[in-house]
Scaffold this motif. Sequence first.
Motif, mmCIF file in Angstrom:
data_model
loop_
_atom_site.group_PDB
_atom_site.id
_atom_site.type_symbol
_atom_site.label_atom_id
_atom_site.label_comp_id
_atom_site.label_asym_id
_atom_site.label_seq_id
_atom_site.Cartn_x
_atom_site.Cartn_y
_atom_site.Cartn_z
ATOM 1 N N PHE A 84 109.428 18.485 56.229
ATOM 2 C CA PHE A 84 109.521 17.534 57.331
ATOM 3 C C PHE A 84 108.136 17.133 57.813
ATOM 4 O O PHE A 84 107.146 17.811 57.526
ATOM 5 C CB PHE A 84 110.324 18.128 58.498
ATOM 6 C CG PHE A 84 109.734 19.395 59.075
ATOM 7 C CD1 PHE A 84 108.951 19.348 60.211
ATOM 8 C CD2 PHE A 84 109.956 20.623 58.475
ATOM 9 C CE1 PHE A 84 108.402 20.495 60.743
ATOM 10 C CE2 PHE A 84 109.410 21.786 58.995
ATOM 11 C CZ PHE A 84 108.637 21.729 60.142
ATOM 12 N N GLN A 85 108.098 16.007 58.539
ATOM 13 C CA GLN A 85 106.867 15.586 59.201
ATOM 14 C C GLN A 85 106.854 16.209 60.583
ATOM 15 O O GLN A 85 107.854 16.161 61.308
ATOM 16 C CB GLN A 85 106.785 14.063 59.321
ATOM 17 C CG GLN A 85 105.490 13.626 59.991
ATOM 18 C CD GLN A 85 105.281 12.121 60.009
ATOM 19 O OE1 GLN A 85 106.165 11.357 59.638
ATOM 20 N NE2 GLN A 85 104.119 11.704 60.450
ATOM 21 N N LYS A 86 105.745 16.800 60.921
ATOM 22 C CA LYS A 86 105.610 17.433 62.229
ATOM 23 C C LYS A 86 105.106 16.394 63.213
ATOM 24 O O LYS A 86 104.084 15.759 62.984
ATOM 25 C CB LYS A 86 104.646 18.606 62.126
ATOM 26 C CG LYS A 86 104.702 19.505 63.315
ATOM 27 C CD LYS A 86 104.166 20.867 62.981
ATOM 28 C CE LYS A 86 104.262 21.733 64.215
ATOM 29 N NZ LYS A 86 103.664 23.005 64.033
ATOM 30 N N LYS A 87 105.832 16.221 64.316
ATOM 31 C CA LYS A 87 105.485 15.175 65.273
ATOM 32 C C LYS A 87 104.871 15.735 66.559
ATOM 33 O O LYS A 87 104.272 15.004 67.325
ATOM 34 C CB LYS A 87 106.716 14.340 65.592
ATOM 35 C CG LYS A 87 107.296 13.646 64.366
ATOM 36 C CD LYS A 87 108.247 12.563 64.779
ATOM 37 C CE LYS A 87 109.014 11.873 63.704
ATOM 38 N NZ LYS A 87 108.523 11.680 62.431
ATOM 39 N N THR A 88 105.047 17.030 66.804
ATOM 40 C CA THR A 88 104.497 17.656 68.014
ATOM 41 C C THR A 88 103.760 18.929 67.614
ATOM 42 O O THR A 88 103.869 19.396 66.475
ATOM 43 C CB THR A 88 105.621 18.030 69.011
ATOM 44 O OG1 THR A 88 106.493 18.973 68.387
ATOM 45 C CG2 THR A 88 106.419 16.816 69.455
ATOM 46 N N GLN A 89 103.049 19.509 68.566
ATOM 47 C CA GLN A 89 102.300 20.745 68.311
ATOM 48 C C GLN A 89 103.240 21.878 67.906
ATOM 49 O O GLN A 89 102.960 22.638 67.005
ATOM 50 C CB GLN A 89 101.522 21.126 69.583
ATOM 51 C CG GLN A 89 100.468 22.180 69.388
ATOM 52 C CD GLN A 89 99.288 21.690 68.553
ATOM 53 O OE1 GLN A 89 99.021 20.498 68.482
ATOM 54 N NE2 GLN A 89 98.601 22.606 67.916
ATOM 55 N N LYS A 90 104.373 21.980 68.586
ATOM 56 C CA LYS A 90 105.332 23.055 68.338
ATOM 57 C C LYS A 90 106.391 22.566 67.351
ATOM 58 O O LYS A 90 106.865 21.442 67.459
ATOM 59 C CB LYS A 90 105.988 23.437 69.672
ATOM 60 C CG LYS A 90 106.811 24.696 69.637
ATOM 61 C CD LYS A 90 107.206 25.075 71.061
ATOM 62 C CE LYS A 90 107.767 26.448 71.131
ATOM 63 N NZ LYS A 90 109.179 26.561 70.996
ATOM 64 N N THR A 91 106.736 23.422 66.392
ATOM 65 C CA THR A 91 107.802 23.065 65.446
ATOM 66 C C THR A 91 109.122 22.989 66.205
ATOM 67 O O THR A 91 109.456 23.895 66.970
ATOM 68 C CB THR A 91 107.888 24.108 64.313
ATOM 69 O OG1 THR A 91 106.625 24.177 63.667
ATOM 70 C CG2 THR A 91 108.961 23.744 63.303
#
Length: 112
Positions: A84-91
Amino acid sequence: MIDTKPVEFRGSALDDLRVFPISARREAGHQIGQVQQGGEPDDWKPMTTVGQGVREIRIRDEVGAYRVIYVAKFADAVYVLHCFQKKTQKTSKTDIDLAAKRYRDLLKEIEQ
């Protein structure tokens, strides 16, 4: 010489990987290849929230941050649980829960 482990993608992981930009896809392929040879990815962290022995490959390119969650502790294959693409600091909990479900399903199959 170390035998190369096959890679098995669980659920939609392969389709999810295919939507990465080409540079992130190539990097993911390179890192998974290192794992297949018995090595470690260049940038990874343990994902104990998903399951024992589960790791996350971290890929960064100019477009964003991408993750490949996998487990390689089994002798028969490297199992890619989620991409997946990570969009925020936290998964996100959604991404962790999906990978954890695929891990649990994998354990059930292996135990049979």
